[in-house]
Design a protein around this motif. Structure first.
Motif, PDB file in Angstrom:
ATOM      1  N   GLU A  31       0.878  -1.173   0.000  1.00 30.77           N
ATOM      2  CA  GLU A  31       0.000   0.000   0.000  1.00 30.77           C
ATOM      3  C   GLU A  31       0.912   1.218   0.000  1.00 30.77           C
ATOM      4  OE1 GLU A  31      -2.432  -0.528   3.515  1.00 30.77           O
ATOM      5  OE2 GLU A  31      -3.703  -1.949   2.441  1.00 30.77           O
ATOM      6  N   CYS A  32       0.643   2.151  -0.901  1.00 33.31           N
ATOM      7  CA  CYS A  32       1.451   3.378  -0.999  1.00 33.31           C
ATOM      8  C   CYS A  32       0.664   4.509  -0.331  1.00 33.31           C
ATOM      9  CB  CYS A  32       1.664   3.774  -2.459  1.00 33.31           C
ATOM     10  SG  CYS A  32       2.485   2.494  -3.415  1.00 33.31           S
ATOM     11  N   VAL A  33       1.265   5.133   0.670  1.00 34.55           N
ATOM     12  CA  VAL A  33       0.572   6.192   1.411  1.00 34.55           C
ATOM     13  C   VAL A  33       1.343   7.505   1.269  1.00 34.55           C
ATOM     14  CG1 VAL A  33      -0.036   6.978   3.751  1.00 34.55           C
ATOM     15  CG2 VAL A  33      -0.525   4.625   3.065  1.00 34.55           C
ATOM     16  N   VAL A  34       0.618   8.573   0.969  1.00 37.20           N
ATOM     17  CA  VAL A  34       1.207   9.918   1.015  1.00 37.20           C
ATOM     18  C   VAL A  34       0.528  10.667   2.150  1.00 37.20           C
ATOM     19  CG1 VAL A  34       1.320  12.167  -0.129  1.00 37.20           C
ATOM     20  CG2 VAL A  34       1.932  10.136  -1.378  1.00 37.20           C
ATOM     21  N   ARG A  35       1.336  11.421   2.886  1.00 44.07           N
ATOM     22  CA  ARG A  35       0.787  12.209   4.000  1.00 44.07           C
ATOM     23  C   ARG A  35       1.168  13.678   3.824  1.00 44.07           C
ATOM     24  NH1 ARG A  35      -0.178   8.453   8.152  1.00 44.07           N
ATOM     25  NH2 ARG A  35       0.900   6.482   7.828  1.00 44.07           N
ATOM     26  N   PRO A  55       8.481  18.346   2.731  1.00 44.04           N
ATOM     27  CA  PRO A  55       7.650  17.738   1.689  1.00 44.04           C
ATOM     28  C   PRO A  55       6.779  16.608   2.250  1.00 44.04           C
ATOM     29  CG  PRO A  55       9.915  16.969   1.512  1.00 44.04           C
ATOM     30  CD  PRO A  55       9.915  18.015   2.578  1.00 44.04           C
ATOM     31  N   PRO A  56       5.673  16.302   1.553  1.00 43.48           N
ATOM     32  CA  PRO A  56       4.791  15.226   2.021  1.00 43.48           C
ATOM     33  C   PRO A  56       5.559  13.912   2.176  1.00 43.48           C
ATOM     34  CG  PRO A  56       3.796  16.410   0.190  1.00 43.48           C
ATOM     35  CD  PRO A  56       5.207  16.914   0.291  1.00 43.48           C
ATOM     36  N   LEU A  57       5.138  13.108   3.155  1.00 45.48           N
ATOM     37  CA  LEU A  57       5.800  11.815   3.400  1.00 45.48           C
ATOM     38  C   LEU A  57       5.253  10.752   2.451  1.00 45.48           C
ATOM     39  CD1 LEU A  57       5.703  11.675   7.302  1.00 45.48           C
ATOM     40  CD2 LEU A  57       7.738  11.879   5.859  1.00 45.48           C
ATOM     41  N   PHE A  58       6.116   9.788   2.136  1.00 43.18           N
ATOM     42  CA  PHE A  58       5.703   8.612   1.355  1.00 43.18           C
ATOM     43  C   PHE A  58       5.995   7.382   2.206  1.00 43.18           C
ATOM     44  CE2 PHE A  58       6.829   5.190  -1.699  1.00 43.18           C
ATOM     45  CZ  PHE A  58       5.645   5.124  -2.414  1.00 43.18           C
ATOM     46  N   ASP A  59       4.949   6.608   2.540  1.00 45.94           N
ATOM     47  CA  ASP A  59       5.123   5.394   3.340  1.00 45.94           C
ATOM     48  C   ASP A  59       4.690   4.177   2.535  1.00 45.94           C
ATOM     49  OD1 ASP A  59       5.953   6.512   5.764  1.00 45.94           O
ATOM     50  OD2 ASP A  59       3.906   6.721   6.522  1.00 45.94           O
ATOM     51  N   LEU A  60       5.302   3.036   2.832  1.00 41.84           N
ATOM     52  CA  LEU A  60       4.880   1.766   2.223  1.00 41.84           C
ATOM     53  C   LEU A  60       4.473   0.797   3.328  1.00 41.84           C
ATOM     54  CD1 LEU A  60       7.772   1.313  -0.363  1.00 41.84           C
ATOM     55  CD2 LEU A  60       5.342   1.460  -0.944  1.00 41.84           C
ATOM     56  N   PHE A  61       3.359   0.103   3.117  1.00 46.48           N
ATOM     57  CA  PHE A  61       2.914  -0.928   4.054  1.00 46.48           C
ATOM     58  C   PHE A  61       2.727  -2.222   3.283  1.00 46.48           C
ATOM     59  CE2 PHE A  61       1.594   3.107   5.834  1.00 46.48           C
ATOM     60  CZ  PHE A  61       1.908   2.975   7.180  1.00 46.48           C
ATOM     61  N   LEU A  62       3.149  -3.329   3.907  1.00 44.64           N
ATOM     62  CA  LEU A  62       2.918  -4.633   3.283  1.00 44.64           C
ATOM     63  C   LEU A  62       1.439  -4.984   3.442  1.00 44.64           C
ATOM     64  CD1 LEU A  62       4.114  -7.217   2.007  1.00 44.64           C
ATOM     65  CD2 LEU A  62       4.376  -8.098   4.347  1.00 44.64           C
ATOM     66  N   LEU A  88       4.111   8.025  -9.398  1.00 47.36           N
ATOM     67  CA  LEU A  88       2.672   8.098  -9.691  1.00 47.36           C
ATOM     68  C   LEU A  88       1.883   8.493  -8.444  1.00 47.36           C
ATOM     69  CD1 LEU A  88       2.249   4.957 -12.005  1.00 47.36           C
ATOM     70  CD2 LEU A  88       2.202   7.364 -12.697  1.00 47.36           C
ATOM     71  N   THR A  89       2.331   8.030  -7.269  1.00 50.37           N
ATOM     72  CA  THR A  89       1.613   8.368  -6.029  1.00 50.37           C
ATOM     73  C   THR A  89       1.754   9.857  -5.730  1.00 50.37           C
ATOM     74  OG1 THR A  89       2.044   6.129  -5.236  1.00 50.37           O
ATOM     75  CG2 THR A  89       1.306   7.707  -3.598  1.00 50.37           C
ATOM     76  N   TYR A  90       2.953  10.397  -5.899  1.00 48.21           N
ATOM     77  CA  TYR A  90       3.140  11.839  -5.686  1.00 48.21           C
ATOM     78  C   TYR A  90       2.370  12.664  -6.722  1.00 48.21           C
ATOM     79  CZ  TYR A  90       6.559  11.938  -1.854  1.00 48.21           C
ATOM     80  OH  TYR A  90       7.173  11.859  -0.631  1.00 48.21           O
ATOM     81  N   LYS A  91       2.342  12.161  -7.942  1.00 54.19           N
ATOM     82  CA  LYS A  91       1.575  12.865  -8.994  1.00 54.19           C
ATOM     83  C   LYS A  91       0.081  12.889  -8.624  1.00 54.19           C
ATOM     84  CE  LYS A  91       0.598  14.398 -13.208  1.00 54.19           C
ATOM     85  NZ  LYS A  91       0.817  15.778 -13.593  1.00 54.19           N
ATOM     86  N   ALA A  92      -0.419  11.740  -8.147  1.00 56.10           N
ATOM     87  CA  ALA A  92      -1.830  11.672  -7.717  1.00 56.10           C
ATOM     88  C   ALA A  92      -2.051  12.661  -6.575  1.00 56.10           C
ATOM     89  CB  ALA A  92      -2.168  10.248  -7.276  1.00 56.10           C
ATOM     90  N   ASN A  93      -1.077  12.791  -5.692  1.00 60.47           N
ATOM     91  CA  ASN A  93      -1.223  13.735  -4.573  1.00 60.47           C
ATOM     92  C   ASN A  93      -1.375  15.169  -5.082  1.00 60.47           C
ATOM     93  OD1 ASN A  93      -1.286  14.436  -1.770  1.00 60.47           O
ATOM     94  ND2 ASN A  93       0.808  15.199  -2.012  1.00 60.47           N
TER      95      ASN A  93
END
Ligand code: ADP
Ligand code: UDP
Length: 237
Positions: free
Chosen positions: A90-94, A115-122, A154-159
């Protein structure tokens, strides 16, 4: 497109095969879960709202150049999507501190993260979706280096796209989760974007307009989801 076999029943959606091996039907149910599925309740209209909300958001992301699974809205509760080989993360931006970040680091809820954080969860409910990082993904073979770079981009672009979209209707996109998969070798956005997997606060009152209303027993879950959809102009009925 006719549904064929039920392939998987998750916590909020059911996945069906179709006569086309490259396409699936995602059925959005009314189930709402918290604590990795330990607590589950049904809310009238939730499946319909999330399905239409997700279709609206995926269309915006596609228009912004992010490849998505979306093929068509089939009915109130169903969408036709590309069948992806899902990556187990799961790709999370905060953009602001909330949820597990506040618990883990003890920072103040609402703190701006720049800058916004990017986290990964299994993605592994049995292990409570542990936090991992890019090195873990490579070493354990969950996602290769090239695809990781693509996921992050892509996750940062979506943000960027979604922060603006919500800001224009006086909502703060606090954080959100995305899931990606591969379709014929390309990294494509799958699953859903809805208030179930994002935090949205009213700009003025900072009222929570997302699944935290359920997690924190605040009430008014569906009213909040409908309000967000209405502000964006998502057609519900
Ligand atoms: P969970 O598995 O976390 O309980 P859901 O109830 O949302 O979640 O179930 C939907 C399942 O379908 C998830 O496991 C998700 O990874 C998977 N999925 C979502 N979109 C696609 C897609 N386009 N292709 C294949 N699988 C998908
Ligand atoms: N999230 C999600 N599914 C999960 C975990 C998190 O959709 O299994 C979303 C959650 O709704 C929030 C963001 O990801 O928008 C960050 O969640 P966080 O790590 O703070 O965890 P939580 O508070 O949900 O335990």
């Amino acid at each position: 497109m006719q549904k064929k076999a039920e392939l998987y029943r998750g916590k909020a959606k059911t996945v069906y095969s179709t006569e086309n091996p490259d396409l699936l039907v995602l059925e959005f149910r009314n189930d709402t879960s918290a604590l990795d599925g330990e607590r589950i309740e049904q809310f009238d209209r939730k499946g319909m709202i999330n399905n239409k909300f997700n279709y609206f958001i995926m269309t915006k992301l596609q228009e912004a150049g992010i490849p998505t699974q979306m093929e068509a809205l089939l009915s109130d509760n169903e969408a036709l999507v590309k069948k992806l080989e899902m990556m187990p993360v799961e790709c999370v931006v905060r953009n602001r501190a909330a949820g597990s970040l506040v618990k883990r680091l003890g920072v103040e809820e609402g703190m701006i993260l720049n800058p916004p954080l990017f986290d990964l969860f299994l993605k592994d409910d049995a292990k409570n979706d542990p936090m991992v990082n890019e090195s873990y993904c490579e070493t354990f073979g969950w996602v290769n280096r090239e695809n990781l770079a693509r996921l992050r981009k892509l996750t940062y672009k979506a943000n960027e796209v979604l922060s603006k979209l919500f800001s224009d209707v006086d909502l703060i996109l606090v954080d959100f989760k995305l899931e990606f998969g591969l379709f014929k070798g390309e990294v494509v956005l799958g699953d859903e974007f809805s208030p179930d997997g994002a935090r949205l606060w009213d700009k003025e009152t900072l009222n929570k307009m997302d699944k935290d209303r359920y997690r924190q027993s605040l009430g008014g879950l569906i009213e909040a989801y409908e309000e967000v959809a209405n502000r964006l102009g998502v057609k519900l009925d």
